[in-house]
Enzyme design. Sequence first.
Site, mmCIF file in Angstrom:
data_model
loop_
_atom_site.group_PDB
_atom_site.id
_atom_site.type_symbol
_atom_site.label_atom_id
_atom_site.label_comp_id
_atom_site.label_asym_id
_atom_site.label_seq_id
_atom_site.Cartn_x
_atom_site.Cartn_y
_atom_site.Cartn_z
ATOM 1 N N TYR A 33 0.859 -1.194 0.000
ATOM 2 C CA TYR A 33 0.000 0.000 0.000
ATOM 3 C C TYR A 33 0.887 1.233 0.000
ATOM 4 O O TYR A 33 1.874 1.287 0.749
ATOM 5 C CB TYR A 33 -0.930 0.025 1.221
ATOM 6 C CG TYR A 33 -2.369 -0.062 0.793
ATOM 7 C CD1 TYR A 33 -2.930 0.976 0.059
ATOM 8 C CD2 TYR A 33 -3.146 -1.175 1.064
ATOM 9 C CE1 TYR A 33 -4.240 0.901 -0.387
ATOM 10 C CE2 TYR A 33 -4.455 -1.259 0.616
ATOM 11 C CZ TYR A 33 -4.992 -0.210 -0.117
ATOM 12 O OH TYR A 33 -6.269 -0.281 -0.559
ATOM 13 N N GLU A 82 -0.527 4.796 -0.508
ATOM 14 C CA GLU A 82 -1.341 6.004 -0.736
ATOM 15 C C GLU A 82 -0.515 7.245 -0.461
ATOM 16 O O GLU A 82 0.318 7.260 0.444
ATOM 17 C CB GLU A 82 -2.573 5.979 0.159
ATOM 18 C CG GLU A 82 -3.667 5.094 -0.393
ATOM 19 C CD GLU A 82 -4.889 5.052 0.493
ATOM 20 O OE1 GLU A 82 -5.189 6.066 1.139
ATOM 21 O OE2 GLU A 82 -5.526 3.997 0.543
ATOM 22 N N LYS A 118 -2.002 1.590 -25.117
ATOM 23 C CA LYS A 118 -2.433 1.575 -26.528
ATOM 24 C C LYS A 118 -1.183 1.685 -27.414
ATOM 25 O O LYS A 118 -0.344 0.795 -27.363
ATOM 26 C CB LYS A 118 -3.435 2.695 -26.767
ATOM 27 C CG LYS A 118 -4.670 2.617 -25.841
ATOM 28 C CD LYS A 118 -5.675 3.685 -26.214
ATOM 29 C CE LYS A 118 -6.595 4.071 -25.090
ATOM 30 N NZ LYS A 118 -7.746 3.219 -24.893
#
Length: 491
Positions: free
Chosen positions: A78, A80, A286
Amino acid sequence: MSDQTSNPSPSPLTTRDTPEARAFRQALDVISEVEPRVSELIRAELADQRRFLKLIASENYASPAVLLAMGNWFSDKYAEGSIGHRFYAGCDNVDQLEALASQLACEVFGAEHAYVQPHSGIDANLVAYWAILAARVEAPALEAAEAKHVNDLTDEDWAALRRDLGNQRLVGMSLDAGGHLTHGFRPNISGKMFDQRSYGVDENGIVDYEEVRRLAHEFEPLIIVAGYSAYPRKVNFRVMREIADEVGAVLMIDMAHFAGLVAGGVFTGDFDPVRHGHVVTTTTHKSLRGPRGGIVLCTSEFSPFVDKGCPMVLGGPLVHVIAAKAVALAEARSEGFRTYARAVVDNATALAEGLQSRGGTLVSGGTENHLMLLDVTSFGLTGRQAESALREGGLTVNRNSIPHDPNGAWYTSGVRLGTPALTTLGMGPAEMDEVASIIVDVLNASEPTVTSSGAPSKARYTLDPEVAAECRNRAGALLDAFPLYPTVGVV
Ligand code: PLP
């Protein structure tokens, strides 16, 4: 696979025991021990991707290094917050990794600042919108509230702020002209949080900059969004910036589709989004050929606000994906990637010419980037029928609305075709001509079935089975000559 495009003589699937082959085989064996159905589906997906010509303009094939970089212990962490400002202990390696990925993104795109945490393109756009609102509306409003600490704001202050934040205007390209749903389309949050207007294309399918200018002056938006999902032309970002400056708007450019062409030095000067946009968002999966994810690039005015993406609208960063973004960005710095980007556009031009020389109609009359929109109404089909028929003939494409589409967004009148994936396999203009021929043969041999009321169906169709089989063989021959993941071999 980054050298797949620089290899002029494609090799058949190798059975050599390469590091990639071993890595994927062993990973699948480990997965199999827990749940064999998962590893079987992963193998089936590779087999599927090896069996069909991939022409989906938003897809590509990431290198084995990019794919492998996602399967690691950063997934367990984690983190954050932002670099150096985490809400969890133990983030030293995460800080270094995120800083590396951001630095690579700045290098590749020539940006002042990069934020690599967005989990996807939509998330990148949400971060960008909230950062622009925070920088241009919230911060000045807070300052005007006599620099009160956030904790000291009264209910009236907050009400005024919400009113200011909520009453903002946005101008973006309409969905049926090729924009993305996050560019102010009503059912999307962007169309609900902003009062929005959209610009379209003229009768030739080209952006009408004078219409954008007129709209901008009339509507005075906070944000003008440029960029697209299904527009086959280049956009002059210098002109878009001029328009934004005339009305004091922020120019946000969503380069999700063509980031690879920017990184590869194909879109330069007036067409370079990073040079002209205040804030530029992108996906990484992409034309950039990275893992699924997003990035926000911006000028220093917006960087403190963009860096609050987590916890503003994002949860804990996908650190393992940030590792893969860094690998993809390192690949995008190479000379081989520049060759690739140029080949994507050359191949799109060749595919467009191949379709047009066989009677196909393209929206805007051609392409200047990596994609084109084939209007399939001249074959008597809807986009939905064409999409399914082409899949039966060995090609994976997606249906797409064309400007002012009479068949709406579900059935549509077009298919969108893109060359990033086939170019990664090493195919060139000669192969694009064969692909165009297969497409036209499939569509010519397809027709709508007739419903019980006697009207042609918009979904059901028939395709001559002999043509279908022959086209599948031709598609297979191309894929045998330009195999997908040759160094991975059979897993
Ligand atoms: N922006 C544009 C222009 C896109 O074409 C897309 C996806 O197709 C997105 C944003 C959203 O990307 P994602 O699917 O990663 O959320």
